[in-house]
Write a protein that holds these residues in place. Structure first.
Motif, PDB file in Angstrom:
ATOM      1  N   THR A  48       0.848  -1.185   0.000  1.00  0.00           N
ATOM      2  CA  THR A  48       0.000   0.000   0.000  1.00  0.00           C
ATOM      3  C   THR A  48       0.894   1.250   0.000  1.00  0.00           C
ATOM      4  N   ALA A  49       0.269   2.382  -0.122  1.00  0.00           N
ATOM      5  CA  ALA A  49       0.993   3.656  -0.056  1.00  0.00           C
ATOM      6  C   ALA A  49       1.044   4.122   1.406  1.00  0.00           C
ATOM      7  N   PRO A  50       2.112   4.791   1.806  1.00  0.00           N
ATOM      8  CA  PRO A  50       2.250   5.225   3.200  1.00  0.00           C
ATOM      9  C   PRO A  50       1.107   6.112   3.704  1.00  0.00           C
ATOM     10  N   GLU A  51       0.479   6.864   2.806  1.00  0.00           N
ATOM     11  CA  GLU A  51      -0.612   7.717   3.271  1.00  0.00           C
ATOM     12  C   GLU A  51      -1.841   6.922   3.708  1.00  0.00           C
ATOM     13  N   TYR A  52      -1.893   5.637   3.373  1.00  0.00           N
ATOM     14  CA  TYR A  52      -2.992   4.769   3.806  1.00  0.00           C
ATOM     15  C   TYR A  52      -2.528   3.962   5.011  1.00  0.00           C
ATOM     16  N   ASN A  53      -2.250   4.655   6.091  1.00  0.00           N
ATOM     17  CA  ASN A  53      -1.681   4.021   7.267  1.00  0.00           C
ATOM     18  C   ASN A  53      -2.683   3.248   8.113  1.00  0.00           C
ATOM     19  N   ILE A  54      -3.958   3.403   7.865  1.00  0.00           N
ATOM     20  CA  ILE A  54      -4.982   2.665   8.599  1.00  0.00           C
ATOM     21  C   ILE A  54      -5.345   1.440   7.766  1.00  0.00           C
ATOM     22  N   TYR A  55      -5.304   0.261   8.386  1.00  0.00           N
ATOM     23  CA  TYR A  55      -5.627  -0.950   7.642  1.00  0.00           C
ATOM     24  C   TYR A  55      -6.201  -2.024   8.569  1.00  0.00           C
ATOM     25  N   PRO A  56      -7.061  -2.895   8.032  1.00  0.00           N
ATOM     26  CA  PRO A  56      -7.571  -4.016   8.822  1.00  0.00           C
ATOM     27  C   PRO A  56      -6.461  -5.042   9.017  1.00  0.00           C
ATOM     28  N   ALA A  57      -6.212  -5.423  10.239  1.00  0.00           N
ATOM     29  CA  ALA A  57      -5.153  -6.385  10.539  1.00  0.00           C
ATOM     30  C   ALA A  57      -5.746  -7.757  10.826  1.00  0.00           C
ATOM     31  N   CYS A  58      -6.791  -8.087  10.112  1.00  0.00           N
ATOM     32  CA  CYS A  58      -7.407  -9.407  10.214  1.00  0.00           C
ATOM     33  C   CYS A  58      -8.205  -9.655   8.937  1.00  0.00           C
ATOM     34  N   VAL A  59      -8.008 -10.814   8.361  1.00  0.00           N
ATOM     35  CA  VAL A  59      -8.772 -11.188   7.172  1.00  0.00           C
ATOM     36  C   VAL A  59      -9.518 -12.506   7.378  1.00  0.00           C
ATOM     37  N   SER A  60      -9.783 -12.844   8.634  1.00  0.00           N
ATOM     38  CA  SER A  60     -10.509 -14.076   8.930  1.00  0.00           C
ATOM     39  C   SER A  60     -11.898 -14.022   8.316  1.00  0.00           C
ATOM     40  N   GLU A  61     -12.274 -15.098   7.676  1.00  0.00           N
ATOM     41  CA  GLU A  61     -13.609 -15.196   7.102  1.00  0.00           C
ATOM     42  C   GLU A  61     -14.543 -16.004   7.989  1.00  0.00           C
ATOM     43  N   ASP A  62     -14.050 -16.395   9.161  1.00  0.00           N
ATOM     44  CA  ASP A  62     -14.883 -17.134  10.100  1.00  0.00           C
ATOM     45  C   ASP A  62     -15.923 -16.203  10.711  1.00  0.00           C
ATOM     46  N   PRO A  63     -17.082 -16.733  11.084  1.00  0.00           N
ATOM     47  CA  PRO A  63     -18.083 -15.904  11.774  1.00  0.00           C
ATOM     48  C   PRO A  63     -17.506 -15.335  13.075  1.00  0.00           C
ATOM     49  N   GLY A  64     -18.032 -14.211  13.492  1.00  0.00           N
ATOM     50  CA  GLY A  64     -17.533 -13.515  14.667  1.00  0.00           C
ATOM     51  C   GLY A  64     -17.427 -14.368  15.912  1.00  0.00           C
ATOM     52  N   ALA A  65     -18.428 -15.194  16.179  1.00  0.00           N
ATOM     53  CA  ALA A  65     -18.406 -16.036  17.380  1.00  0.00           C
ATOM     54  C   ALA A  65     -17.236 -17.013  17.351  1.00  0.00           C
ATOM     55  N   GLN A  66     -16.952 -17.574  16.195  1.00  0.00           N
ATOM     56  CA  GLN A  66     -15.831 -18.508  16.067  1.00  0.00           C
ATOM     57  C   GLN A  66     -14.501 -17.774  16.203  1.00  0.00           C
ATOM     58  N   THR A  67     -14.390 -16.612  15.570  1.00  0.00           N
ATOM     59  CA  THR A  67     -13.165 -15.815  15.673  1.00  0.00           C
ATOM     60  C   THR A  67     -12.908 -15.433  17.123  1.00  0.00           C
ATOM     61  N   ARG A  68     -13.949 -15.031  17.825  1.00  0.00           N
ATOM     62  CA  ARG A  68     -13.816 -14.624  19.233  1.00  0.00           C
ATOM     63  C   ARG A  68     -13.279 -15.763  20.096  1.00  0.00           C
ATOM     64  N   LYS A  69     -13.652 -17.004  19.781  1.00  0.00           N
ATOM     65  CA  LYS A  69     -13.204 -18.157  20.562  1.00  0.00           C
ATOM     66  C   LYS A  69     -11.718 -18.433  20.418  1.00  0.00           C
ATOM     67  N   ILE A  70     -11.146 -18.171  19.240  1.00  0.00           N
ATOM     68  CA  ILE A  70      -9.750 -18.561  19.014  1.00  0.00           C
ATOM     69  C   ILE A  70      -8.757 -17.401  18.925  1.00  0.00           C
ATOM     70  N   CYS A  71      -9.265 -16.152  18.841  1.00  0.00           N
ATOM     71  CA  CYS A  71      -8.346 -15.028  18.654  1.00  0.00           C
ATOM     72  C   CYS A  71      -8.795 -13.818  19.462  1.00  0.00           C
ATOM     73  N   ASP A  72      -7.884 -13.218  20.198  1.00  0.00           N
ATOM     74  CA  ASP A  72      -8.269 -12.050  20.990  1.00  0.00           C
ATOM     75  C   ASP A  72      -8.124 -10.729  20.239  1.00  0.00           C
ATOM     76  N   THR A  73      -7.638 -10.758  18.994  1.00  0.00           N
ATOM     77  CA  THR A  73      -7.526  -9.530  18.205  1.00  0.00           C
ATOM     78  C   THR A  73      -8.185  -9.643  16.834  1.00  0.00           C
ATOM     79  N   GLY A  74      -8.880 -10.737  16.586  1.00  0.00           N
ATOM     80  CA  GLY A  74      -9.497 -10.945  15.276  1.00  0.00           C
ATOM     81  C   GLY A  74     -10.763 -10.127  15.085  1.00  0.00           C
ATOM     82  N   CYS A  75     -11.037  -9.775  13.835  1.00  0.00           N
ATOM     83  CA  CYS A  75     -12.248  -9.034  13.494  1.00  0.00           C
ATOM     84  C   CYS A  75     -13.461  -9.941  13.654  1.00  0.00           C
ATOM     85  N   ILE A  76     -14.456  -9.454  14.362  1.00  0.00           N
ATOM     86  CA  ILE A  76     -15.681 -10.220  14.586  1.00  0.00           C
ATOM     87  C   ILE A  76     -16.847  -9.670  13.769  1.00  0.00           C
TER      88      ILE A  76
END
Length: 182
Positions: free
Chosen positions: A95-123
């Motif tokens: 990416t370009a440096p001016e786009y410094n904000i980015y999602p740091a999770c690309v999990s496609e699992d449903p939120g409840a499943q992500t919450r069970k296995i990861c403390d920083t994953g997108c739900i």
């Protein structure tokens, strides 16, 4: 007349919230690791921690962090793309440096499943969507996606994300990390 090339940098779309630090981190091939069945407690979308990206980086701009996942030093990175090619899970993008904000999770699992296995994953809670003044963020495949053309890098999505799944590689909007570390 010489064409001026805009600086690019790599970002890793995983924070390793499901991976305990291991002595094996950074010692192996991510491609070989991805061929074997991942253990159930690890995210099947996240960084494998084998260090393939660190091995190919000629500028030592990428290293394995305290969680055992790849992390890019934006000061050293030139956006060559070698780490992108080395990552079998496609977690690293340029990416370009001016786009410094980015999602740091690309999990496609449903939120409840992500919450069970990861403390920083997108739900996929949508708080980031509701707080973006530019409508630059949306939920797709159970994770946040930012439209860089619309984003003004205000950081509202990063500040409001209850799981810290949206990052600012400049470290300005990492409020949750400061709170958790206290």
């Amino acid at each position: 007349m010489a064409q001026v090339r805009k600086k690019k940098i790599a970002v890793v779309q995983c924070q390793g919230g499901c991976r305990p630090r291991s002595s094996e981190t950074g010692k192996g091939s991510c491609s070989k690791m991805s061929e074997t069945e991942p253990r159930a407690e690890f995210c099947r979308w996240g960084c494998l921690g084998g260090g393939s990206c660190t091995e190919v980086c000629r500028l030592q701009a990428i290293h394995m962090n305290y969680r055992g996942v790849a992390e890019v030093d934006p000061e050293k990175c030139v956006g060559c793309g070698l780490c992108v090619k080395a990552c079998p899970r496609n977690l690293i993008r340029i990416t370009a440096p001016e786009y410094n904000i980015y999602p740091a999770c690309v999990s496609e699992d449903p939120g409840a499943q992500t919450r069970k296995i990861c403390d920083t994953g997108c739900i996929a809670c949508g708080i980031c969507v509701r707080n973006c003044p530019m409508d630059a963020i949306y939920i797709e495949n159970n994770h946040a996606v930012i439209d860089e053309e619309k984003c003004i890098a205000c950081g509202m999505c990063a500040v409001k994300c209850p799981r810290g799944a949206i990052r600012d590689y400049n470290g300005i909007f990492t409020i949750r990390e400061a709170q958790v570390g206290s």
